[in-house]
Design an enzyme around this catalytic site. Sequence first.
Site, short mmCIF file in Angstrom:
data_model
loop_
_atom_site.label_atom_id
_atom_site.label_comp_id
_atom_site.label_asym_id
_atom_site.label_seq_id
_atom_site.Cartn_x
_atom_site.Cartn_y
_atom_site.Cartn_z
N ASP A 137 10.02 -9.94 5.74
CA ASP A 137 10.70 -9.17 4.68
C ASP A 137 12.08 -9.79 4.47
OD1 ASP A 137 12.15 -5.81 4.66
OD2 ASP A 137 12.00 -7.34 3.11
N ASP A 155 13.99 -14.56 -5.70
CA ASP A 155 12.89 -14.65 -6.66
C ASP A 155 11.87 -13.58 -6.31
OD1 ASP A 155 10.29 -17.15 -7.41
OD2 ASP A 155 10.94 -15.32 -8.46
N1 SAM Z 1 8.87 -14.85 -11.04
C1 SAM Z 1 8.40 -13.54 -10.67
C2 SAM Z 1 9.18 -12.47 -11.39
O1 SAM Z 1 10.17 -12.79 -12.00
O2 SAM Z 1 8.72 -11.31 -11.30
C3 SAM Z 1 8.45 -13.39 -9.18
C4 SAM Z 1 7.48 -14.36 -8.59
S1 SAM Z 1 7.21 -14.41 -6.89
C5 SAM Z 1 5.49 -14.42 -6.92
C6 SAM Z 1 7.67 -12.83 -6.27
C7 SAM Z 1 7.46 -12.85 -4.76
O3 SAM Z 1 8.27 -11.88 -4.09
C8 SAM Z 1 6.02 -12.55 -4.33
O4 SAM Z 1 5.48 -13.68 -3.70
C9 SAM Z 1 6.15 -11.36 -3.35
O5 SAM Z 1 5.22 -11.40 -2.30
C10 SAM Z 1 7.59 -11.55 -2.89
N2 SAM Z 1 8.24 -10.37 -2.29
C11 SAM Z 1 8.18 -9.08 -2.72
N3 SAM Z 1 8.90 -8.28 -1.90
C12 SAM Z 1 9.44 -9.08 -0.92
C13 SAM Z 1 10.29 -8.86 0.22
N4 SAM Z 1 10.73 -7.63 0.51
N5 SAM Z 1 10.63 -9.93 0.99
C14 SAM Z 1 10.19 -11.17 0.69
N6 SAM Z 1 9.37 -11.46 -0.36
C15 SAM Z 1 9.01 -10.43 -1.17
#
Ligand code: SAM
Length: 281
Positions: A137, A155
């Site tokens: 996380d 991101d």
């Molecule tokens: N470009 C996209 C947008 O603008 O909505 C975001 C793309 S990227 C796929 C978003 C990523 O954030 C995902 O891989 C998701 O698993 C990750 N994510 C969500 N919550 C998170 C957290 N608490 N810690 C780390 N990664 C996280």
Amino acid sequence: MDWFEERLWPDWAQRIRVREVLYRSTTAHQDLIVFESPAWGRVLALDGVVQTTTMDEFVYHEMLVHVPLLAHGHAEEVLIVGGGDGGCLREVLRHPGVRRVTQVEIDASVIELCKRFLPSLSDGAFDDPRAEIVIADGAAFARETARTFDVAIVDSTDPLGPGEVLFSEAFYRDLRARLRPGGVMTTQCGNPVMRPDELENALARQRAAGFALVDYYFAAVPTYVGGNMALGFATDDLESRRLDAADLAARGVPAGLRYYTPEMHVASFAHPAWLVGRTGL
Ligand code: SAM
């Protein structure tokens, strides 16, 4: 499935014609689908929301990455929180001065499935010796790590489910404490036309976290429906926000970019009157 329908907004949805569903599952954290579309190439959606497409991903990834890296000017240690598709990682690695990119992604399956079904996004970046991938996380990592960074790029998904914690003041405060002098943080702040409160809240929390300068800029990503995507820009180094196009060009823009230019960097910080009224910026 003939059409993928995104239901991010209660009263407005986008539909994308599906040629073929390549993968669909519910991971430990979110629902995930990858499908082939005539209009946008391959599409990744998490919890029913478009995350990235192979046709327009370069807009978002170039602007989320090259704006802070060129504003900083000599980043060596970079943090990416989220970004499981690998697009940001690919763009950060274009900068030869970057010695290490630490990417903290909560859902390993997003990385694995994007490497398998959307390989053009990471384009081998996950195997780069400068890339260090941490499955955790992002909020917990920022709270617990002793590492420091020149640039931090958030991101994340939208402030729903696992992504919600990445829009909190505590997270921004922790990230600020991990930034070296001259450090810059950029954050995905959603689409203000549909959710101005999301941008307002993120900016207010970044200010409350202690950043001396909090601003935002735009990237026109067609499949992020509702107009321009807002990206947060926060730093304690006021000079990093005052650079003009000539200054930025002199720092060496990576070759092969399709959206970012120094002129676009500067212009992207221009804000519409209605948002100035709401955000004070
Ligand atoms: N470009 C996209 C947008 O603008 O909505 C975001 C793309 S990227 C796929 C978003 C990523 O954030 C995902 O891989 C998701 O698993 C990750 N994510 C969500 N919550 C998170 C957290 N608490 N810690 C780390 N990664 C996280």
